[in-house]
Design a protein around this motif. Sequence first.
Motif, PDB file in Angstrom:
ATOM      1  N   ARG A 153      -3.038 -42.349  43.171  1.00  0.00           N
ATOM      2  CA  ARG A 153      -4.292 -42.333  43.943  1.00  0.00           C
ATOM      3  C   ARG A 153      -4.845 -43.745  44.128  1.00  0.00           C
ATOM      4  O   ARG A 153      -5.446 -44.054  45.151  1.00  0.00           O
ATOM      5  CB  ARG A 153      -5.339 -41.422  43.287  1.00  0.00           C
ATOM      6  N   VAL A 158     -13.393 -41.201  30.276  1.00  0.00           N
ATOM      7  CA  VAL A 158     -11.978 -40.933  29.998  1.00  0.00           C
ATOM      8  C   VAL A 158     -11.177 -42.083  30.594  1.00  0.00           C
ATOM      9  O   VAL A 158     -11.359 -42.436  31.753  1.00  0.00           O
ATOM     10  CB  VAL A 158     -11.533 -39.608  30.663  1.00  0.00           C
ATOM     11  N   ALA A 165      -7.930 -43.039  32.057  1.00  0.00           N
ATOM     12  CA  ALA A 165      -6.694 -42.445  32.596  1.00  0.00           C
ATOM     13  C   ALA A 165      -5.580 -43.485  32.628  1.00  0.00           C
ATOM     14  O   ALA A 165      -4.418 -43.172  32.406  1.00  0.00           O
ATOM     15  CB  ALA A 165      -6.951 -41.892  33.998  1.00  0.00           C
ATOM     16  N   HIS A 221       8.570 -35.745  36.752  1.00  0.00           N
ATOM     17  CA  HIS A 221       9.239 -35.442  35.485  1.00  0.00           C
ATOM     18  C   HIS A 221      10.712 -35.132  35.763  1.00  0.00           C
ATOM     19  O   HIS A 221      11.501 -35.050  34.838  1.00  0.00           O
ATOM     20  CB  HIS A 221       8.692 -34.155  34.856  1.00  0.00           C
ATOM     21  N   TYR A 269     -12.675 -42.540  34.164  1.00  0.00           N
ATOM     22  CA  TYR A 269     -13.462 -41.511  34.847  1.00  0.00           C
ATOM     23  C   TYR A 269     -14.631 -41.108  33.950  1.00  0.00           C
ATOM     24  O   TYR A 269     -14.468 -40.976  32.734  1.00  0.00           O
ATOM     25  CB  TYR A 269     -12.606 -40.273  35.139  1.00  0.00           C
ATOM     26  N   PRO A 318       5.114 -38.446  30.452  1.00  0.00           N
ATOM     27  CA  PRO A 318       4.658 -37.091  30.153  1.00  0.00           C
ATOM     28  C   PRO A 318       3.346 -36.748  30.846  1.00  0.00           C
ATOM     29  O   PRO A 318       2.673 -37.631  31.393  1.00  0.00           O
ATOM     30  CB  PRO A 318       4.494 -37.097  28.631  1.00  0.00           C
ATOM     31  N   GLU A 332       5.084 -35.725  42.559  1.00  0.00           N
ATOM     32  CA  GLU A 332       5.923 -34.594  42.162  1.00  0.00           C
ATOM     33  C   GLU A 332       6.357 -33.745  43.363  1.00  0.00           C
ATOM     34  O   GLU A 332       6.108 -32.535  43.386  1.00  0.00           O
ATOM     35  CB  GLU A 332       5.188 -33.731  41.132  1.00  0.00           C
ATOM     36  N   GLY A 348      -0.333 -36.208  31.689  1.00  0.00           N
ATOM     37  CA  GLY A 348      -1.526 -36.929  31.240  1.00  0.00           C
ATOM     38  C   GLY A 348      -1.314 -38.425  31.064  1.00  0.00           C
ATOM     39  O   GLY A 348      -2.212 -39.132  30.609  1.00  0.00           O
ATOM     40  N   SER A 349      -0.123 -38.930  31.434  1.00  0.00           N
ATOM     41  CA  SER A 349       0.152 -40.356  31.197  1.00  0.00           C
ATOM     42  C   SER A 349      -0.432 -41.263  32.280  1.00  0.00           C
ATOM     43  O   SER A 349      -0.367 -42.486  32.147  1.00  0.00           O
ATOM     44  CB  SER A 349       1.661 -40.590  31.049  1.00  0.00           C
ATOM     45  N   GLY A 350      -0.975 -40.685  33.341  1.00  0.00           N
ATOM     46  CA  GLY A 350      -1.665 -41.497  34.349  1.00  0.00           C
ATOM     47  C   GLY A 350      -0.911 -41.659  35.665  1.00  0.00           C
ATOM     48  O   GLY A 350      -1.313 -42.443  36.523  1.00  0.00           O
ATOM     49  N   LYS A 351       0.155 -40.887  35.858  1.00  0.00           N
ATOM     50  CA  LYS A 351       0.981 -41.031  37.066  1.00  0.00           C
ATOM     51  C   LYS A 351       0.192 -40.730  38.342  1.00  0.00           C
ATOM     52  O   LYS A 351       0.177 -41.533  39.288  1.00  0.00           O
ATOM     53  CB  LYS A 351       2.205 -40.088  36.996  1.00  0.00           C
ATOM     54  N   SER A 352      -0.456 -39.574  38.367  1.00  0.00           N
ATOM     55  CA  SER A 352      -1.194 -39.184  39.573  1.00  0.00           C
ATOM     56  C   SER A 352      -2.365 -40.130  39.818  1.00  0.00           C
ATOM     57  O   SER A 352      -2.680 -40.467  40.965  1.00  0.00           O
ATOM     58  CB  SER A 352      -1.717 -37.753  39.451  1.00  0.00           C
ATOM     59  N   THR A 353      -2.996 -40.549  38.737  1.00  0.00           N
ATOM     60  CA  THR A 353      -4.116 -41.483  38.871  1.00  0.00           C
ATOM     61  C   THR A 353      -3.640 -42.773  39.537  1.00  0.00           C
ATOM     62  O   THR A 353      -4.268 -43.269  40.482  1.00  0.00           O
ATOM     63  CB  THR A 353      -4.702 -41.797  37.475  1.00  0.00           C
ATOM     64  N   THR A 408     -16.966 -38.358  32.678  1.00  0.00           N
ATOM     65  CA  THR A 408     -16.971 -36.895  32.560  1.00  0.00           C
ATOM     66  C   THR A 408     -18.197 -36.488  31.744  1.00  0.00           C
ATOM     67  O   THR A 408     -18.815 -37.343  31.097  1.00  0.00           O
ATOM     68  CB  THR A 408     -15.697 -36.381  31.829  1.00  0.00           C
TER      69      THR A 408
HETATM   70  N1  LIG Z   1     -10.918 -37.155  38.171  1.00  0.00           N
HETATM   71  C1  LIG Z   1     -10.749 -37.196  36.848  1.00  0.00           C
HETATM   72  N2  LIG Z   1     -11.807 -37.022  36.013  1.00  0.00           N
HETATM   73  C2  LIG Z   1     -11.650 -37.076  34.669  1.00  0.00           C
HETATM   74  N3  LIG Z   1     -10.472 -37.283  34.058  1.00  0.00           N
HETATM   75  C3  LIG Z   1      -9.386 -37.457  34.828  1.00  0.00           C
HETATM   76  C4  LIG Z   1      -9.454 -37.422  36.269  1.00  0.00           C
HETATM   77  N4  LIG Z   1      -8.207 -37.627  36.759  1.00  0.00           N
HETATM   78  C5  LIG Z   1      -7.401 -37.777  35.685  1.00  0.00           C
HETATM   79  N5  LIG Z   1      -8.100 -37.679  34.537  1.00  0.00           N
HETATM   80  C6  LIG Z   1      -7.541 -37.808  33.164  1.00  0.00           C
HETATM   81  O1  LIG Z   1      -6.719 -38.956  33.129  1.00  0.00           O
HETATM   82  C7  LIG Z   1      -5.518 -38.712  32.408  1.00  0.00           C
HETATM   83  C8  LIG Z   1      -4.311 -38.978  33.297  1.00  0.00           C
HETATM   84  O2  LIG Z   1      -4.244 -37.950  34.280  1.00  0.00           O
HETATM   85  P1  LIG Z   1      -3.148 -37.913  35.435  1.00  0.00           P
HETATM   86  O3  LIG Z   1      -3.442 -36.726  36.263  1.00  0.00           O
HETATM   87  O4  LIG Z   1      -3.096 -39.224  36.103  1.00  0.00           O
HETATM   88  O5  LIG Z   1      -1.798 -37.698  34.599  1.00  0.00           O
HETATM   89  P2  LIG Z   1      -0.321 -37.326  35.106  1.00  0.00           P
HETATM   90  O6  LIG Z   1       0.592 -38.286  34.442  1.00  0.00           O
HETATM   91  O7  LIG Z   1      -0.292 -37.252  36.580  1.00  0.00           O
HETATM   92  O8  LIG Z   1      -0.100 -35.892  34.445  1.00  0.00           O
HETATM   93  P3  LIG Z   1       0.749 -34.622  35.017  1.00  0.00           P
HETATM   94  O9  LIG Z   1       2.188 -34.937  34.723  1.00  0.00           O
HETATM   95  O10 LIG Z   1       0.233 -33.485  34.202  1.00  0.00           O
HETATM   96  O11 LIG Z   1       0.479 -34.483  36.482  1.00  0.00           O
HETATM   97  C9  LIG Z   1      -5.622 -37.312  31.879  1.00  0.00           C
HETATM   98  O12 LIG Z   1      -6.130 -37.375  30.579  1.00  0.00           O
HETATM   99  C10 LIG Z   1      -6.606 -36.655  32.804  1.00  0.00           C
HETATM  100  O13 LIG Z   1      -7.292 -35.616  32.179  1.00  0.00           O
END
Ligand SMILES: Nc1ncnc2c1ncn2[C@@H]1O[C@H](COP(=O)(O)OP(=O)(O)OP(=O)(O)O)[C@@H](O)[C@H]1O
Length: 230
Positions: free
Chosen positions: A60, A29, A31, A207, A22, A50, A175, A52-57, A24
């Motif tokens: 998507r 960044v 992800a 989690h 991404y 944990p 989640e 920030g590990s990239g699960k939501s990314t 920024t």
């Molecule tokens: N749209 C975005 N723009 C910039 N950085 C992003 C974006 N989406 C995610 N990130 C970054 O990518 C990394 C992974 O984020 P992500 O949300 O996928 O983690 P996660 O495993 O779902 O965390 P959580 O358990 O807190 O939900 C993080 O460092 C986050 O800040």
Amino acid sequence: MAEPLFDEEVPLYELRDVHVRYRTPTGLVTAVGGVTFDVKPRGVTVLAGPSGSGKSTLLRVLGLIDRHTSGSVAWQGLDVGRLSNRARRGVRRDRIAVVFQAPPDNLIPHLTVAQNLRAAAQSAGLPDADPDILDWLGIAGTGDWRIGALSGGQQQRLSFGCALARDPAVVLADEPTSQLDAASATLVLDVLRRLADRGVAVVTASHDPELVALGDRVVRLREGLLEEAA
Ligand SMILES: Nc1ncnc2c1ncn2[C@@H]1O[C@H](COP(=O)(O)OP(=O)(O)OP(=O)(O)O)[C@@H](O)[C@H]1O
Ligand SMILES: [Mg+2]
């Protein structure tokens, strides 16, 4: 031995060296930093790891909401990285259902429970939802209720009902139990399990140890990389 009628092992998704970056204000960044795994067409796959590990990314990306930056993502053998946004929307509408973390985000508040199910079915081009879904969710008799009259846990079960009403190949859920009390979460997990038992693939990020334990397959992530795929 007889050949199976169809190959259960053809993956629903094939991710190969997938990166998601991404832009920024402070720079790029990463992800997701290069992950390779398959998602099977049946059962529950849990993305664990944990914050920030990239699960939501990754969810998507699987939902064809975000595009990966490099590597390849195949959906039923189709390289979705090469598809236009319009074609990707078509796949999403017809075959993919998404359930968000907060129950109200999945439902239309001014419609009744039954109207929500119908709207979900229609959003996938179907005329109406199967009338047995409410019973199946354990909330029979609530068809005429407003969404606000349901508890958070009931709303989240209905969210999975709306996903099912779209007759998807996969349900993606980020989640889905994190905003529920333990008893409600257990009921939602039961719905998720039975959804998979109906032949719908479920991919969820969590989690929650109970949800991770429910997974037929757990993909563990750390800082955008695969830790292990069990
Ligand atoms: N749209 C975005 N723009 C910039 N950085 C992003 C974006 N989406 C995610 N990130 C970054 O990518 C990394 C992974 O984020 P992500 O949300 O996928 O983690 P996660 O495993 O779902 O965390 P959580 O358990 O807190 O939900 C993080 O460092 C986050 O800040
Ligand atoms: Mg997340």
